[in-house]
Scaffold this active site. Sequence first.
Site, mmCIF file in Angstrom:
data_model
loop_
_atom_site.group_PDB
_atom_site.id
_atom_site.type_symbol
_atom_site.label_atom_id
_atom_site.label_comp_id
_atom_site.label_asym_id
_atom_site.label_seq_id
_atom_site.Cartn_x
_atom_site.Cartn_y
_atom_site.Cartn_z
ATOM 1 N N TYR A 49 15.655 8.406 5.969
ATOM 2 C CA TYR A 49 14.082 8.667 4.694
ATOM 3 C C TYR A 49 14.801 8.154 3.732
ATOM 4 C CZ TYR A 49 9.280 7.822 3.396
ATOM 5 O OH TYR A 49 8.332 6.715 2.514
ATOM 6 N N SER A 68 9.798 6.294 -2.610
ATOM 7 C CA SER A 68 9.496 7.151 -1.959
ATOM 8 C C SER A 68 9.717 7.430 -3.272
ATOM 9 C CB SER A 68 9.508 7.169 -1.162
ATOM 10 O OG SER A 68 9.502 8.536 -0.556
HETATM 11 P P1 NAD Z 1 1.755 1.662 7.522
HETATM 12 O O1 NAD Z 1 2.370 1.992 8.541
HETATM 13 O O2 NAD Z 1 1.060 1.469 6.794
HETATM 14 O O3 NAD Z 1 3.080 0.213 6.989
HETATM 15 C C1 NAD Z 1 4.191 0.377 7.157
HETATM 16 C C2 NAD Z 1 3.989 -1.743 6.991
HETATM 17 O O4 NAD Z 1 5.193 -2.077 7.643
HETATM 18 C C3 NAD Z 1 3.210 -1.946 8.188
HETATM 19 O O5 NAD Z 1 2.275 -3.629 7.744
HETATM 20 C C4 NAD Z 1 4.670 -2.152 9.458
HETATM 21 O O6 NAD Z 1 3.800 -3.326 10.098
HETATM 22 C C5 NAD Z 1 5.307 -2.638 8.852
HETATM 23 N N1 NAD Z 1 6.664 -2.749 9.379
HETATM 24 C C6 NAD Z 1 7.151 -1.829 9.888
HETATM 25 N N2 NAD Z 1 8.628 -1.912 10.943
HETATM 26 C C7 NAD Z 1 8.273 -3.237 10.776
HETATM 27 C C8 NAD Z 1 9.062 -4.061 11.111
HETATM 28 N N3 NAD Z 1 10.846 -3.915 11.704
HETATM 29 N N4 NAD Z 1 9.258 -5.764 10.290
HETATM 30 C C9 NAD Z 1 8.584 -5.543 9.652
HETATM 31 N N5 NAD Z 1 7.185 -4.739 9.405
HETATM 32 C C10 NAD Z 1 7.899 -3.411 9.749
HETATM 33 O O7 NAD Z 1 2.995 2.616 6.390
HETATM 34 P P2 NAD Z 1 2.901 3.009 4.186
HETATM 35 O O8 NAD Z 1 2.870 4.194 4.424
HETATM 36 O O9 NAD Z 1 1.771 2.069 4.030
HETATM 37 O O10 NAD Z 1 4.519 2.290 4.417
HETATM 38 C C11 NAD Z 1 5.032 1.525 3.071
HETATM 39 C C12 NAD Z 1 6.119 1.394 2.049
HETATM 40 O O11 NAD Z 1 5.937 2.761 1.494
HETATM 41 C C13 NAD Z 1 7.620 1.900 3.108
HETATM 42 O O12 NAD Z 1 8.506 1.755 2.708
HETATM 43 C C14 NAD Z 1 6.972 3.610 3.088
HETATM 44 O O13 NAD Z 1 8.304 4.710 3.423
HETATM 45 C C15 NAD Z 1 6.839 4.129 1.921
HETATM 46 N N6 NAD Z 1 6.491 4.830 1.290
HETATM 47 C C16 NAD Z 1 4.540 5.936 1.597
HETATM 48 C C17 NAD Z 1 4.319 7.337 1.737
HETATM 49 C C18 NAD Z 1 3.129 7.137 1.772
HETATM 50 O O14 NAD Z 1 2.457 8.508 1.200
HETATM 51 N N7 NAD Z 1 2.454 6.482 2.829
HETATM 52 C C19 NAD Z 1 4.906 7.337 0.440
HETATM 53 C C20 NAD Z 1 5.671 7.244 -0.238
HETATM 54 C C21 NAD Z 1 6.508 5.945 0.533
#
Ligand code: NAD
Length: 256
Positions: A151, A138
């Site tokens: 985080y 991130s």
């Molecule tokens: P999201 O909530 O849409 O997806 C998260 C996924 O992780 C889902 O499939 C969920 O079921 C799974 N998950 C959660 N806990 C779990 C566990 N204990 N075991 C297995 N699976 C699990 O979120 P997203 O925004 O797509 O996030 C995905 C990644 O991207 C994360 O690592 C997040 O930190 C990172 N990220 C997101 C953003 C953003 O703005 N959305 C920005 C930077 C980084």
Amino acid sequence: MLKGKTALVTGSTSGIGLGIAKALAAQGANIVLNGFGDVEGPKAEVAALGVKVAYHGADMSRPAEIEDMIKFAQAQFGQVDILVNNAGIQHVARVENFPVERWDAIIAINMSSAFHATRLALPAMQKANWGRIINVASVHGLVASAEKSAYVTAKHGVVGLTKVTALENATTGVTCNAICPGWVLTPLVQKQVDAKAAAGDISNAEATKQLLSEKEPSLQFTTPEELGALAVFFCSPAGNNVRGVAWNMDGGWVAQ
Ligand code: NAD
């Protein structure tokens, strides 16, 4: 380009993980999905791209389940060529109020799971002398924001793990890199928009505008499709000597 390869994408039933899984599938890679919630919908979306798809429901906070998932993926498709460590959660609170249980869960799911999946997938990649490990970190792996102690700590850790993994395999065909998104409108961020709207008694559209303007100069969300294209680049022959980078796709967030 990736026909015959297998990609395991953690946390791929939603958001960024699903976007990356579909981008890799569009290049011909067979996919192992993981994550909670609806499984049949994401499976069908990936299968529609003409590749084989399997699912393992490992809870990424549990090392024994991660080990089972790697073995399952290897048994299903023979090997894991591409590992995308993506599963993640968020919790927002000041350090002095941060629930200890949330801290432990974020460190386990957002950081330690990447270590476990990487250590378990690496030996087969080293044997094949080809592998791609892509850690979804991130902008919070590069800079901090208030109220996100767990985080930010976890994501800085993931960037560190990325560099060490890249160095230890630098003379081999196994690369490791991190992707550092800014805001992406997934369920993880929608919760933060909803909280902002409720706290300020403002509309969802106004809360979204405020969220973007605080951090992201482009005033645009990065999309899962754009992040998927970067993952494909890391897997391409042109990505052969890209090692240990933390590549932000963030509308200018960390350029400030
Ligand atoms: P999201 O909530 O849409 O997806 C998260 C996924 O992780 C889902 O499939 C969920 O079921 C799974 N998950 C959660 N806990 C779990 C566990 N204990 N075991 C297995 N699976 C699990 O979120 P997203 O925004 O797509 O996030 C995905 C990644 O991207 C994360 O690592 C997040 O930190 C990172 N990220 C997101 C953003 C953003 O703005 N959305 C920005 C930077 C980084």
